[in-house]
Design an enzyme around this catalytic site. Structure first.
Site, PDB file in Angstrom:
ATOM      1  N   THR A 148       0.824  -1.197   0.000  1.00 16.99           N
ATOM      2  CA  THR A 148       0.000   0.000   0.000  1.00 16.99           C
ATOM      3  C   THR A 148       0.864   1.255   0.000  1.00 16.99           C
ATOM      4  O   THR A 148       1.985   1.258   0.508  1.00 16.99           O
ATOM      5  CB  THR A 148      -0.963   0.071   1.210  1.00 16.99           C
ATOM      6  N   ASP A 199      -4.448   5.644   2.231  1.00 20.24           N
ATOM      7  CA  ASP A 199      -4.026   6.562   3.279  1.00 20.24           C
ATOM      8  C   ASP A 199      -4.543   5.969   4.581  1.00 20.24           C
ATOM      9  O   ASP A 199      -5.756   5.886   4.796  1.00 20.24           O
ATOM     10  CB  ASP A 199      -4.629   7.958   3.039  1.00 20.24           C
ATOM     11  N   ASN A 255       3.572  -0.666   8.694  1.00 19.11           N
ATOM     12  CA  ASN A 255       4.802   0.117   8.563  1.00 19.11           C
ATOM     13  C   ASN A 255       4.583   1.608   8.334  1.00 19.11           C
ATOM     14  O   ASN A 255       5.482   2.410   8.556  1.00 19.11           O
ATOM     15  CB  ASN A 255       5.631  -0.465   7.403  1.00 19.11           C
ATOM     16  N   SER A 300       7.387  -0.291  15.223  1.00 17.74           N
ATOM     17  CA  SER A 300       7.480   0.723  16.262  1.00 17.74           C
ATOM     18  C   SER A 300       8.891   1.310  16.227  1.00 17.74           C
ATOM     19  O   SER A 300       9.399   1.647  15.164  1.00 17.74           O
ATOM     20  CB  SER A 300       7.147   0.110  17.630  1.00 17.74           C
ATOM     21  N   TYR A 316       6.812  11.951  18.461  1.00 18.26           N
ATOM     22  CA  TYR A 316       7.149  10.660  17.860  1.00 18.26           C
ATOM     23  C   TYR A 316       7.298   9.612  18.960  1.00 18.26           C
ATOM     24  O   TYR A 316       6.737   8.507  18.861  1.00 18.26           O
ATOM     25  CB  TYR A 316       8.431  10.766  17.045  1.00 18.26           C
ATOM     26  N   LYS A 325       4.953   6.143  19.513  1.00 24.28           N
ATOM     27  CA  LYS A 325       5.490   4.783  19.562  1.00 24.28           C
ATOM     28  C   LYS A 325       5.251   4.126  20.924  1.00 24.28           C
ATOM     29  O   LYS A 325       5.061   2.908  21.004  1.00 24.28           O
ATOM     30  CB  LYS A 325       6.977   4.790  19.206  1.00 24.28           C
ATOM     31  N   THR A 328      17.073   5.946   6.748  1.00 27.50           N
ATOM     32  CA  THR A 328      15.949   5.895   5.818  1.00 27.50           C
ATOM     33  C   THR A 328      15.397   7.308   5.627  1.00 27.50           C
ATOM     34  O   THR A 328      15.894   8.270   6.208  1.00 27.50           O
ATOM     35  CB  THR A 328      14.817   5.000   6.362  1.00 27.50           C
TER      36      THR A 328
END
Length: 272
Positions: A32, A56, A83, A134, A148, A152, A183
């Site tokens: 997705t 979304d 993810n 996570s 953030y 998590k 990333t």
């Protein structure tokens, strides 16, 4: 027998790397992305083994429709890799309401909607593996990442509870908890608060302390994730990277020492 894996946020970063690794070994992937065109590279390389889905995760109804579509297309789903998410960088005082809500909406509520959509399918099958992406920042905290961290921590609390609730149905739950990796999470995908001078020294010290070797290589995670998916008894907590474990161990040791220091006061507060 090949597995059917649903991966949200599969157009870049960990999602794309893991999708490729699974497809390379013969699994089938429902991938997705918010922009389905971003999945063209996977489709061109792996053909019908990839089922691209525009999604979304913030759209509750669209999530349930997408998961249903994947089940109808492949006939079953063996693994969910939840993810989709992004990083929000900035001091808590600097964070706007819109930024705070967007962070929690995607990282927590988006993950929750996908989880709720997949559980009935796994329950009916009598099997399934929910993998929540996570962070080790769901176990400890760093400054400049307050919202953030909070998202998590929420994911971890939700998933630990979920593991207890669905175990009897043959469903496994795992939390992938990476330390920092190079990333798009900290680059193009990241959101920054409007900086103020108040927290400039703290931010400078924080970012200067992050030496290059502390950032893991994203491609190196694929082997570990395949091992997690193939495990007959997968762990609930699964750290990725060499920084995570020693950091978490030190924070937890300090936390336990503090609990011990105050244990008499804490016990007295019980009242009897």
């Amino acid at each position: 027998m090949s597995k059917i894996i649903l991966i949200t946020g599969a157009s870049r970063g960990f999602g794309k790397i893991w999708a490729k690794a699974l497809l390379e070994r013969g699994d089938k992937v429902a991938a997705t992305a918010r922009n389905i065109a971003d999945l063209n590279e996977l489709v061109e390389a792996y053909g019908e083994s990839v089922f691209p889905v525009k999604l979304d995760v913030n759209d509750h109804d669209a999530v349930f429709a997408a998961v249903k579509k994947v089940k109808e297309h492949f006939g079953r789903i063996d693994v969910l890799i939840n993810n989709a998410g992004f990083g929000l960088f900035g001091a808590i005082e600097e964070t706007t309401e819109q930024q705070a809500r967007a962070q929690i909406e995607t990282n927590f509520f988006g993950l929750l909607w996908v989880t709720q959509a997949i559980v009935p399918i796994f329950r009916e099958q009598g099997s399934g593996h929910i993998i929540q992406v996570s962070s080790f920042l769901g176990l400890i905290t760093y400054p400049v990442l307050g919202l953030y961290n909070a998202s998590k921590y929420a994911v971890n609390g939700l998933s630990e509870t979920l593991a207890q609730e669905v175990k009897a149905f043959g469903i496994n739950v795992s939390l992938i908890e990476p330390n920092g990796f190079a990333t798009d999470w900290s680059g193009a995908s990241a959101v920054q608060t409007e900086a103020t001078e108040t927290y400039a020294p703290l931010k400078k010290a924080f970012f200067e302390a992050a030496t290059p070797d502390q950032w893991g290589k994203p491609e190196a995670t694929a082997k570990a994730v395949l091992a997690l998916i193939d495990s007959k008894n997968p762990p609930l907590h699964f750290l990725l990277g060499k920084v995570a474990l020693p950091t978490v161990k030190q924070v937890y040791a300090d936390r336990l020492a503090e609990f011990e220091e105050w244990k008499d006061v804490s016990a007295e507060a019980h009242g009897h």
